[in-house]
Design an enzyme around this catalytic site. Structure first.
Site, PDB file in Angstrom:
ATOM      1  N   HIS A   1       0.832  -1.216   0.000  1.00 17.08           N
ATOM      2  CA  HIS A   1       0.000   0.000   0.000  1.00 17.08           C
ATOM      3  C   HIS A   1       0.865   1.264   0.000  1.00 17.08           C
ATOM      4  O   HIS A   1       0.414   2.315   0.460  1.00 17.08           O
ATOM      5  CB  HIS A   1      -0.951   0.039   1.209  1.00 17.08           C
TER       6      HIS A   1
ATOM      7  N   LYS B   1      15.671  22.057 -11.161  1.00 17.94           N
ATOM      8  CA  LYS B   1      15.036  20.791 -11.531  1.00 17.94           C
ATOM      9  C   LYS B   1      15.895  19.862 -12.357  1.00 17.94           C
ATOM     10  O   LYS B   1      16.628  20.277 -13.233  1.00 17.94           O
ATOM     11  CB  LYS B   1      13.761  21.085 -12.327  1.00 17.94           C
TER      12      LYS B   1
END
Ligand code: ARG
Length: 455
Positions: free
Chosen positions: A157, A284
């Site tokens: 999960h 980035k």
């Protein structure tokens, strides 16, 4: 005068737009080498069987060799008027060697011709893909071998579950790739049968030798029913299905790489060659390659659905609809080859931040199951042990502590079965290495697996 090879029955020229609409030359020209290979085998067989003379067969074979050279030298301009690669090459042959070129199509139809062309082409491409898959598997194994000390959080999960070796995680993907290879081999073996000789649909009146042609072209045998031979595209669908499953695997790995290379996980760094920057945000470094592979998975699924839908209501045998099989198949091949090629290299060069993985693995009470298993070994039924550790974890959450930080008294407040040796069980190493059975994440189990793969 029309260049068409089937003009006899017609009195009016084809509408220009209809011509373009029905033509496939724009995309099926990539089959040229296989079309020539198939035609040469067919011509030799016609000569061998005395259907044409051996000399005529030789002229045809030589003419086709010249055309192959011309195409490869970029000297051939394909014509839409000639519709597809088959008629472009045949018309050129006749232009080149004269009327004898017109004997090539004896005992053959474009329907069985295209069926053999796609199989030859796909077979070659499959062999390339097989080598790319093997390279990717090798990269995964390399990552596993080089980082046997690295422990990372295993998730269910996407919540921290139990610590695992990073090597074990990489080898999980190797298993998927190994199954992909096995699927590819299966489908290749299934379709490697010669369809040529089916003619338009019913077979041919000439005394052909299909088994001989099959052998010449490296097929394992001949197809057994002429109607099926010209109307079967199962093999292309199977390939697209293989490709969809493979891309699903690559997409899952991509998703993990995207997550792992984020500042929040900070588990890996992809080398600069596989990333790009942002035009506005200077900090980035974006994981474009895995993102794109994840994205391209969609078009491969789409191609599978196109192919299935294309075929679902076609009466036997050949239908022009089937010309639409090529673009989805070619697009799937290009996408799969590109993705695999880039992945094999990217994975091999990926930098692993083992310390960060370890810190993350220690969070989230990842050794809680080990405490439960400990209690079970001391005689507590597993359900009760689960309850004991559940309460222990709640205590940890409330007091801002981690399991290995608890004092013995704190442990014993939940069960007096717990003794000093509990600390031997709650380290990351102990947790990982306790899972020794085949398929487990213990270092010795992973090393055994690596040794087996080496063999
Ligand atoms: N271009 C056609 C295709 O790709 C070749 C076969 C055409 N056969 C025919 N009877 N029109 O399917």
């Amino acid at each position: 005068m029309s260049k068409k090879l089937w003009g006899g029955r017609f009195t009016q020229p084809t509408d220009k737009f209809v011509e373009e609409f029905t033509a496939s030359i724009e995309f099926d020209q990539r089959l040229y080498a296989y079309d020539i290979q198939g035609s040469q085998a067919h011509a030799r067989m016609l000569g061998k069987q005395g259907i044409i003379t051996v000399k005529e067969a030789e002229q045809i074979v030589a003419g086709l060799d010249d055309i192959l050279k011309d195409i490869e030298a970029g000297k051939v301009e394909f014509s839409v008027e000639l519709e597809d690669i088959h008629m472009n090459i045949e018309a050129r042959l006749i232009e080149r060697i004269g009327a004898v070129g017109g004997k090539l199509h004896t005992g053959r139809s474009r329907n069985d011709q295209v069926a053999v062309d796609i199989r030859l082409y796909l077979r070659d491409e499959i062999d390339t893909i097989h080598s790319y898959l093997a390279a990717l598997a090798t990269s995964l194994i390399k990552q596993a071998e080089e980082h046997l000390d690295v422990i990372m959080p295993g998730y269910t999960h996407l919540q921290t579950a139990q610590p695992v070796l990073y090597s074990h995680h990489m080898l999980a993907y190797r298993e998927m790739i190994a199954r992909d290879i096995s699927r590819l081999q299966d489908l290749r073996a299934r379709f490697n049968q010669l369809p040529l000789g089916a003619g338009a649909l019913a077979g041919t009146t000439f005394d052909i030798d299909r088994e001989w042609v099959a052998e010449q072209l490296g097929f394992d045998g001949v197809t057994r029913n002429s109607l099926d031979s010209v109307s079967d595209r199962d093999f292309a669908i199977e390939f697209c299905s293989f490709a969809s499953i493979l891309m699903m695997h690559l997409s899952r790995l991509s998703e993990e790489l995207v997550l792992w290379s984020s500042a929040d996980f900070n588990f890996i760094e992809l080398t600069d060659a596989f990333c790009t920057g942002s035009s506005i945000m200077p900090q980035k470094k974006n994981p474009d390659v895995p993102e794109l592979v994840r994205g391209k998975t969609g078009r491969v699924y789409g191609n599978l659905v196109s192919m299935l839908t294309l075929m679902k209501s076609l009466p036997l045998a050949y239908n022009k609809d089937m010309q639409e099989d090529k673009e989805p198949l070619f697009d799937t091949l290009d996408t799969v080859k590109g993705s695999l090629k880039i992945f094999a290299e990217m994975i091999a060069e990926m930098k692993v931040k083992g310390d960060n993985m370890r810190i993350a693995a220690a969070r989230g009470f990842s050794t809680a199951t080990d405490v439960a298993d400990y209690c079970v070994r001391k005689g507590l039924p597993f359900r009760q042990a689960h309850e004991v550790v559940g309460k222990t974890v709640r205590y940890c959450v409330e007091n801002g502590k981690d399991i290995p930080e608890l004092s013995l008294d704190e442990f014993r407040a939940f069960s007096d079965l717990i003794e000093e040796d509990i600390y031997d069980y709650v380290t990351l190493e102990a947790s990982v290495n306790a899972r020794k059975a085949t398929g487990g994440t213990a270092r010795e189990a992973v090393e055994r697996e690596l040794a087996r793969l080496k063999k």
